[in-house]
Scaffold this motif. Structure first.
Motif, PDB file in Angstrom:
ATOM      1  N   SER A  94       0.830  -1.201   0.000  1.00 33.18           N
ATOM      2  CA  SER A  94       0.000   0.000   0.000  1.00 33.18           C
ATOM      3  C   SER A  94       0.861   1.247   0.000  1.00 33.18           C
ATOM      4  O   SER A  94       1.898   1.305   0.682  1.00 33.18           O
ATOM      5  CB  SER A  94      -0.880   0.029   1.239  1.00 33.18           C
ATOM      6  N   LEU A  95       0.424   2.228  -0.736  1.00 35.29           N
ATOM      7  CA  LEU A  95       1.165   3.486  -0.791  1.00 35.29           C
ATOM      8  C   LEU A  95       0.778   4.330   0.420  1.00 35.29           C
ATOM      9  O   LEU A  95      -0.385   4.312   0.837  1.00 35.29           O
ATOM     10  CB  LEU A  95       0.833   4.219  -2.084  1.00 35.29           C
ATOM     11  N   PRO A  96       1.726   5.057   0.969  1.00 43.10           N
ATOM     12  CA  PRO A  96       1.395   5.850   2.169  1.00 43.10           C
ATOM     13  C   PRO A  96       0.459   7.007   1.836  1.00 43.10           C
ATOM     14  O   PRO A  96       0.601   7.643   0.800  1.00 43.10           O
ATOM     15  CB  PRO A  96       2.759   6.359   2.630  1.00 43.10           C
ATOM     16  N   ILE A  97      -0.490   7.237   2.706  1.00 42.97           N
ATOM     17  CA  ILE A  97      -1.396   8.376   2.546  1.00 42.97           C
ATOM     18  C   ILE A  97      -0.555   9.650   2.534  1.00 42.97           C
ATOM     19  O   ILE A  97       0.408   9.760   3.289  1.00 42.97           O
ATOM     20  CB  ILE A  97      -2.386   8.436   3.741  1.00 42.97           C
ATOM     21  N   GLY A  98      -0.924  10.553   1.658  1.00 44.45           N
ATOM     22  CA  GLY A  98      -0.176  11.808   1.578  1.00 44.45           C
ATOM     23  C   GLY A  98       0.446  11.977   0.211  1.00 44.45           C
ATOM     24  O   GLY A  98       0.148  11.231  -0.721  1.00 44.45           O
ATOM     25  N   LEU A  99       1.327  12.978   0.106  1.00 45.16           N
ATOM     26  CA  LEU A  99       1.862  13.326  -1.204  1.00 45.16           C
ATOM     27  C   LEU A  99       2.990  12.420  -1.662  1.00 45.16           C
ATOM     28  O   LEU A  99       3.781  11.935  -0.859  1.00 45.16           O
ATOM     29  CB  LEU A  99       2.369  14.769  -1.179  1.00 45.16           C
ATOM     30  N   GLY A 100       3.044  12.190  -2.949  1.00 46.93           N
ATOM     31  CA  GLY A 100       4.129  11.432  -3.542  1.00 46.93           C
ATOM     32  C   GLY A 100       4.203  11.758  -5.019  1.00 46.93           C
ATOM     33  O   GLY A 100       3.375  12.520  -5.533  1.00 46.93           O
ATOM     34  N   VAL A 101       5.197  11.199  -5.696  1.00 46.51           N
ATOM     35  CA  VAL A 101       5.341  11.480  -7.119  1.00 46.51           C
ATOM     36  C   VAL A 101       5.347  10.175  -7.905  1.00 46.51           C
ATOM     37  O   VAL A 101       6.131   9.269  -7.626  1.00 46.51           O
ATOM     38  CB  VAL A 101       6.643  12.269  -7.400  1.00 46.51           C
ATOM     39  N   LEU A 102       4.460  10.111  -8.888  1.00 49.48           N
ATOM     40  CA  LEU A 102       4.396   8.956  -9.779  1.00 49.48           C
ATOM     41  C   LEU A 102       5.150   9.319 -11.055  1.00 49.48           C
ATOM     42  O   LEU A 102       4.849  10.331 -11.687  1.00 49.48           O
ATOM     43  CB  LEU A 102       2.929   8.652 -10.111  1.00 49.48           C
ATOM     44  N   SER A 103       6.147   8.481 -11.424  1.00 45.43           N
ATOM     45  CA  SER A 103       6.942   8.793 -12.621  1.00 45.43           C
ATOM     46  C   SER A 103       6.722   7.740 -13.690  1.00 45.43           C
ATOM     47  O   SER A 103       6.677   6.544 -13.394  1.00 45.43           O
ATOM     48  CB  SER A 103       8.428   8.824 -12.275  1.00 45.43           C
ATOM     49  N   ILE A 104       6.599   8.214 -14.918  1.00 46.53           N
ATOM     50  CA  ILE A 104       6.350   7.307 -16.044  1.00 46.53           C
ATOM     51  C   ILE A 104       7.095   7.829 -17.273  1.00 46.53           C
ATOM     52  O   ILE A 104       7.053   9.027 -17.565  1.00 46.53           O
ATOM     53  CB  ILE A 104       4.839   7.234 -16.383  1.00 46.53           C
ATOM     54  N   ALA A 105       7.761   6.936 -18.003  1.00 44.75           N
ATOM     55  CA  ALA A 105       8.344   7.315 -19.298  1.00 44.75           C
ATOM     56  C   ALA A 105       7.487   6.691 -20.395  1.00 44.75           C
ATOM     57  O   ALA A 105       6.944   5.602 -20.225  1.00 44.75           O
ATOM     58  CB  ALA A 105       9.779   6.818 -19.385  1.00 44.75           C
ATOM     59  N   LEU A 106       7.361   7.388 -21.508  1.00 42.38           N
ATOM     60  CA  LEU A 106       6.417   6.938 -22.533  1.00 42.38           C
ATOM     61  C   LEU A 106       6.901   7.240 -23.943  1.00 42.38           C
ATOM     62  O   LEU A 106       7.815   8.038 -24.154  1.00 42.38           O
ATOM     63  CB  LEU A 106       5.078   7.644 -22.314  1.00 42.38           C
ATOM     64  N   GLU A 107       6.243   6.591 -24.867  1.00 42.64           N
ATOM     65  CA  GLU A 107       6.483   6.832 -26.288  1.00 42.64           C
ATOM     66  C   GLU A 107       5.151   6.831 -26.999  1.00 42.64           C
ATOM     67  O   GLU A 107       4.234   6.097 -26.609  1.00 42.64           O
ATOM     68  CB  GLU A 107       7.267   5.664 -26.878  1.00 42.64           C
ATOM     69  N   GLY A 108       5.054   7.639 -28.045  1.00 43.75           N
ATOM     70  CA  GLY A 108       3.785   7.647 -28.790  1.00 43.75           C
ATOM     71  C   GLY A 108       4.021   8.065 -30.236  1.00 43.75           C
ATOM     72  O   GLY A 108       5.150   8.336 -30.644  1.00 43.75           O
ATOM     73  N   ILE A 109       2.938   8.106 -30.966  1.00 46.22           N
ATOM     74  CA  ILE A 109       3.004   8.468 -32.386  1.00 46.22           C
ATOM     75  C   ILE A 109       2.299   9.791 -32.599  1.00 46.22           C
ATOM     76  O   ILE A 109       1.220  10.012 -32.051  1.00 46.22           O
ATOM     77  CB  ILE A 109       2.337   7.356 -33.232  1.00 46.22           C
ATOM     78  N   LEU A 110       2.932  10.667 -33.371  1.00 44.15           N
ATOM     79  CA  LEU A 110       2.239  11.891 -33.776  1.00 44.15           C
ATOM     80  C   LEU A 110       1.279  11.465 -34.874  1.00 44.15           C
ATOM     81  O   LEU A 110       1.678  11.254 -36.008  1.00 44.15           O
ATOM     82  CB  LEU A 110       3.228  12.917 -34.330  1.00 44.15           C
ATOM     83  N   ASN A 111       0.012  11.307 -34.521  1.00 43.83           N
ATOM     84  CA  ASN A 111      -0.939  10.684 -35.451  1.00 43.83           C
ATOM     85  C   ASN A 111      -1.476  11.681 -36.478  1.00 43.83           C
ATOM     86  O   ASN A 111      -1.186  12.872 -36.424  1.00 43.83           O
ATOM     87  CB  ASN A 111      -2.068  10.047 -34.634  1.00 43.83           C
ATOM     88  N   ASP A 112      -2.282  11.182 -37.397  1.00 46.18           N
ATOM     89  CA  ASP A 112      -2.881  12.102 -38.391  1.00 46.18           C
ATOM     90  C   ASP A 112      -4.390  12.177 -38.196  1.00 46.18           C
ATOM     91  O   ASP A 112      -5.138  12.384 -39.136  1.00 46.18           O
ATOM     92  CB  ASP A 112      -2.523  11.670 -39.814  1.00 46.18           C
ATOM     93  N   LYS A 113      -4.842  11.987 -36.950  1.00 47.81           N
ATOM     94  CA  LYS A 113      -6.286  11.966 -36.681  1.00 47.81           C
ATOM     95  C   LYS A 113      -6.793  13.254 -36.032  1.00 47.81           C
ATOM     96  O   LYS A 113      -7.924  13.305 -35.535  1.00 47.81           O
ATOM     97  CB  LYS A 113      -6.639  10.788 -35.744  1.00 47.81           C
ATOM     98  N   MET A 114      -5.938  14.236 -35.942  1.00 51.68           N
ATOM     99  CA  MET A 114      -6.327  15.544 -35.402  1.00 51.68           C
ATOM    100  C   MET A 114      -6.807  15.464 -33.955  1.00 51.68           C
ATOM    101  O   MET A 114      -7.681  16.228 -33.531  1.00 51.68           O
ATOM    102  CB  MET A 114      -7.394  16.210 -36.296  1.00 51.68           C
ATOM    103  N   LYS A 115      -6.289  14.496 -33.217  1.00 47.03           N
ATOM    104  CA  LYS A 115      -6.597  14.452 -31.789  1.00 47.03           C
ATOM    105  C   LYS A 115      -5.410  13.887 -31.018  1.00 47.03           C
ATOM    106  O   LYS A 115      -4.574  13.190 -31.592  1.00 47.03           O
ATOM    107  CB  LYS A 115      -7.861  13.645 -31.530  1.00 47.03           C
ATOM    108  N   GLY A 116      -5.358  14.180 -29.708  1.00 42.73           N
ATOM    109  CA  GLY A 116      -4.179  13.805 -28.945  1.00 42.73           C
ATOM    110  C   GLY A 116      -3.017  14.689 -29.390  1.00 42.73           C
ATOM    111  O   GLY A 116      -3.193  15.883 -29.651  1.00 42.73           O
ATOM    112  N   PHE A 117      -1.830  14.100 -29.479  1.00 43.25           N
ATOM    113  CA  PHE A 117      -0.645  14.816 -29.974  1.00 43.25           C
ATOM    114  C   PHE A 117      -0.528  14.416 -31.436  1.00 43.25           C
ATOM    115  O   PHE A 117      -0.299  13.240 -31.741  1.00 43.25           O
ATOM    116  CB  PHE A 117       0.582  14.355 -29.173  1.00 43.25           C
ATOM    117  N   TYR A 118      -0.721  15.350 -32.351  1.00 44.19           N
ATOM    118  CA  TYR A 118      -0.814  14.963 -33.753  1.00 44.19           C
ATOM    119  C   TYR A 118       0.018  15.835 -34.667  1.00 44.19           C
ATOM    120  O   TYR A 118       0.504  16.889 -34.268  1.00 44.19           O
ATOM    121  CB  TYR A 118      -2.274  14.900 -34.195  1.00 44.19           C
TER     122      TYR A 118
END
Ligand code: BES
Ligand code: ZN
Length: 912
Positions: free
Chosen positions: A101-125
């Motif tokens: 269990s994570l302790p109650i209170g403040l903390g930092v969640l870290s995530i690294a990611l990859e994605g595609i610059l899409n051609d659908k005019m939504k998200g990061f495009y």
């Protein structure tokens, strides 16, 4: 399997679990404009508020690096490595499981990611543009309603507000923009890292970035907010009009929302120290994006637009383009308060954003450009709301949302125009001062926070002492609206409400209707709340009731012969501020017709009478003959909005007549051509020096209509001017306001054996780099009567020459081309569904192609075709379109049964 079981509790839920609350996002993104991919990291400060081993947040179409996911307690005393990370695409959630269990209170969640610059005019495009003859990519975001999750994992719900610290790593020659100003740039060879200031608290759907080559123009508001308009290199001049509107609008919103009474809002701003400056960010950027699905998006501090909604070219933009730019800018800037500062709690309350922004944008536009009579033009908007809401397949303003995929479809005329119209109705009921004071305290109370519809009602109720909640619930919690019938009986006026449905059936809705009425003069007014099914008003109580004497009440029949007849009319829904329709008895209708002819009524009331009559006719509650007779009363009409509606009604009637009574079509068109003679003769072809904005728009509309109805003289003149235009794009013979008419006339005369007009138009399309010119041409192409050409046009829409944002403009197909369009839609459905299927534009393909049909057989065919092809994002539109076909089919039958129609048509077509 086990995994699925373990995480089952989180799946299929409309909302995220709330055991972790995000406070601050630190986001680093590195878009690669060549490979069209991006990488990034996000560190989210969260408050763990309940005992949990899980963190569940939104993510979609992202590759998350499992090894990067960890949770640090705030003081860094402990790092939790993740046990399991799973992305469920269908639910668009990422579940991170920790060993303990994570302790109650403040903390930092870290995530690294990859994605595609899409051609659908939504998200990061990616969007594309040309620079010095070279094709280039830019990277931009569109997150509303629920696509921030396609760029970084987040709590992608409007109520999960947090601050955002954004950093971009981009090629050093490019411009990088985000919500906040740049605080630092570090160049390292070909790359630079751009650090943006941390934002105030806001929702994820308002986060934005844009990376590309841009020019800009700049100005400041009176209190020093820096405002810029960014656009493609070389087009900066086209940004000046929007810049000017933006600066003035911000100053106006700061000072007040309208010029009637704004002290309350002003005092609020002065007293509210937290927002020492009214607009709460240090800068406002507005940017034109060449590929953009909506019209514009109100991202906090970085508003994105279609080019047509932001850029104005002195030589080639039309008055209607100018007006659209002003309205869109005013709308998006209104959101900086209504939406960005005070945000809807959930998508059910989307209308609080969109209805309000729409309403406020009209206030602002009216203030900046009073000569545009924009509140009269608002009626054209609100009639779109009335039409959609006249369907059984409509939905309440407050609508339940159970999955992200359902949100797109509610950005519709219900949320926008019905939303704005019921606000207008309430404002007119409570009075502008009271309404404004309440709004001010609503904004103050919910600033930096979220609100529900009932929160707004509570504030208004407190300010006004009126039962706002009860009154308004009937408008926002149930779909539809009433038609109020009024008749004179035994010295009394009898009012009756029932739900109006275009299908002609009666729904069982009931409303609290703020009724306003005028009798014989705008000075004799009466208001009351119609709370039950029916109510009677004693005429004795009526102000100035003497005008009834010797007219309606005594003669019973009324009419032109009576002495007092010129003032013996009754008009309900004065100024059309109410969201309902009115059905008058025959006698009252005759009197109104006479009042119109005698020019006793305001433009808004003339609009309302015509529009209600059209809707009643479509619902088969009134004959087409009586609609046509009423239309005859508008022969000397000069008001832009009224004529605009008269034109649009004429063309709808001509279409249905083509299906129902083809033998009368020529005469019906003759009636319509006759209707527009008076105004068109007044305006002529050539713009007069210093003429009004409305006249400039009206001329184009009238000539377009005349060409459409086959008026030879107009067609020939239009074609003559088009040839002059082909020789010289700046010819005074074809200014931008006339081009639509000319293009329409040209296409009307194109056929498979003579395609030269079509080819010339395509040449103009290819040559111009002005988006407004391209869409003007696209919207004219399919008006050709030759089905072979229609097919060519439709295929052109799918070619690489038409940006996918623009294809929908070409779907305005002529009556003759409908069958072809439907066949084309079926043949190309897989491709269309693949290209547009993930956004809201797909719905337009269906509504444009399906709803003009008018037979039960066709409705069945459509139903059959889509039976195996429907999905949540088109379900509602599909049902609505099929319902419209049923309505048309019934209308056709009813017209065919009108015995008197041929006679009435003859008489109107050939009367002097
Ligand atoms: N918030 C919307 C943009 C939007 C629309 C996002 C649909 C997601 C889905 C924006 O404020 C808006 O309403 N834009 C309008 C223009 C406005 C003047 C009516 C639009 O895009 O048509
Ligand atoms: Zn909006």
């Amino acid at each position: 399997m086990e995994q699925l079981h373990k995480y089952k509790q989180f799946k299929g839920q409309p909302r995220l679990p709330k055991f972790a609350v995000p406070k601050r996002y630190d986001i680093k993104l590195k878009p690669d404009l060549i490979t069209c991919k991006f990488t990034g990291t996000v560190d989210i400060s969260v408050d763990i508020v309940a005992n949990t081993k899980f963190i569940v947040l939104n993510a979609a179409e992202l590759a998350v690096d499992r090894n990067s996911v960890r949770f640090n307690t705030r003081n860094g005393s402990k790092v939790f490595e993740v046990l399991e990370v799973e992305l469920f695409e269908e639910d668009e959630i990422l579940v991170a499981e920790f060993p303990e269990s994570l302790p109650i209170g403040l903390g930092v969640l870290s995530i690294a990611l990859e994605g595609i610059l899409n051609d659908k005019m939504k998200g990061f495009y990616k969007s594309t543009y040309e620079h010095k003859g070279e094709k280039k990519n830019m990277a931009v975001t569109q997150f509303e309603p629920a696509d921030a999750r396609r760029c970084f994992p987040c709590w992608d719900e409007p109520a999960c507000k947090a601050t955002f610290k954004i950093t971009l790593e981009v090629p050093s020659e490019l411009v990088a923009l985000s919500n906040m100003p740049v605080i630092e740039e570090k160049v390292d060879g070909n790359l630079k890292t751009v650090y943006f200031q941390e934002s105030p608290i806001m929702s994820t759907y308002l986060v934005a970035v844009a990376v590309g080559l841009f020019d800009y123009v700049e100005n400041h508001t009176s209190d020093g907010v820096k405002v810029r308009v960014y656009c493609q290199v070389g087009k900066a001049n086209q940004g000046k009009f929007a810049l000017d509107v933006a600066v003035k609008t911000l100053d106006l919103y700061k000072e007040c929302f309208c010029n009637i009474s704004c002290d309350a809002f002003y005092n609020y701003l002065k007293s509210c120290r937290y927002f020492a400056v009214p607009y709460s960010l240090p800068k406002l950027d507005m940017i034109a994006i060449p590929d953009f699905a909506a019209g514009a998006m109100e991202n906090y501090g970085l508003v994105t637009y279609r080019e047509t909604a932001l850029l104005y070219d002195d030589k080639h933009s039309a008055a209607v383009n100018k007006q659209w730019v002003a309205i869109v800018v005013a709308h998006e800037l209104a959101h900086q308060w209504f939406g960005n500062l005070v945000t809807m709690d959930w998508w059910t309350h989307l209308w609080l954003n969109e209805g309000f922004a729409t309403w406020v944008s009209y206030l602002a536009t009216d203030n900046l450009f009073p000569e545009w009579k924009i509140w009269t033009q608002f009626l054209d908007e609100s009639t779109a709301g009335l039409h959609l809401d006249g369907l059984a397949e409509s939905h309440p303003i407050e609508v339940g949302i159970n999955h992200a995929s359902e949100i797109d479809e509610i950005f519709d005329a219900i949320s926008y125009t019905k939303g704005a119209a019921v606000i207008r109705m309430l404002q007119s009921y409570l009075g502008p001062e009271c309404f404004q004071r309440a709004l001010a305290s609503y904004i103050k109370k919910y600033a930096c926070s979220n609100a529900k519809t009932e929160d707004l009602w509570a504030v208004l109720e407190e300010e006004s002492g009126e039962p706002v909640n009860k009154l308004m619930n009937s408008w926002t919690k149930q779909k539809g609206y009433p038609v109020v019938s009024v008749k004179v009986k035994d010295q009394k006026l009898v009012f009756e409400q029932s739900q109006f449905l275009l299908s002609g059936s009666h729904g069982d809705g009931q409303w609290i209707v703020p009724i306003t009425l005028c009798c014989g003069s705008y000075d004799a007014r009466q208001n009351f709340l119609l709370q039950s099914k029916s109510e009677t008003l004693d005429v004795k109580d009526f102000l100035g009731c003497s005008i009834f004497k010797g007219s309606i009440m005594e003669t019973g029949k009324g009419g032109k012969n009576n002495e007092n007849s010129e003032c013996s009319w009754i008009k309900l829904n004065v100024d059309q501020t109410g969201f309902y329709r009115v059905k008058y008895d025959m006698d009252l209708t005759g009197r109104l017709r006479y009042a119109i002819e005698s020019k006793c009524l305001s433009a808004t009331d003339r609009f309302g009478i015509l529009d209600d009559s059209f809707a009643l006719s479509m619902a088969c509650q009134q004959s087409l003959a009586s609609l046509l007779t009423l239309m005859g009363a508008y022969r000397e009409e000069l008001d832009y909005t009224v004529l605009y509606n008269l034109i649009s009604i004429s063309s709808k009637v001509a279409r249905i007549a083509a299906d129902a009574v083809p033998e009368l079509l020529a005469d019906i068109k003759r009636i319509f051509i006759g209707l527009f003679q008076y105004s068109v003769e007044k305006l002529g072809w050539d713009p007069k020096q210093g003429e009004s904005h409305l006249d400039a728009m009206l001329r184009g509309e009238l000539l377009t209509a005349l060409a459409e109805f086959g008026h030879d003289v107009t067609q020939n003149e239009a074609i003559r001017r088009f040839h002059a235009f082909l020789d010289d794009r700046n010819t005074p013979l074809l200014p931008p306001d006339l081009r639509k008419a000319a293009y329409g006339a040209v296409m009307k005369n194109v056929c498979r054996s003579n395609k030269s007009g079509f080819e010339s138009l395509l040449r103009v399309y290819r040559e111009t780099d002005l988006s407004q010119e391209k869409t003007r041409i696209l919207s004219s192409l399919a008006s050709c009567p030759d089905p072979d050409i229609i097919l060519e046009v439709l295929n052109f829409l799918l070619s690489s020459e038409v940006r996918s944002q623009d294809a929908v403009f070409g779907l305005a197909v002529s009556w003759e081309g409908h069958e072809t369009a439907w066949q084309w839609l079926k043949d190309n459905w897989d491709h269309i569904s693949k290209t547009w299927g993930s956004g809201f534009l797909i719905a337009r393909f269906i509504s444009a192609t399906v709803s003009p049909f008018s037979s039960y057989k066709k409705a069945n065919e459509v139903e059959e075709f889509f039976a195996s092809r429907t999905k949540p994002s088109i379900a509602r539109t599909l049902k609505q379109s099929i319902e419209k076909v049923h309505i048309n089919a019934k209308w056709v039958q009813s017209i065919q049964n009108e015995k008197l129609l041929p006679e009435v048509v003859k008489e109107l077509a050939y009367r002097k």
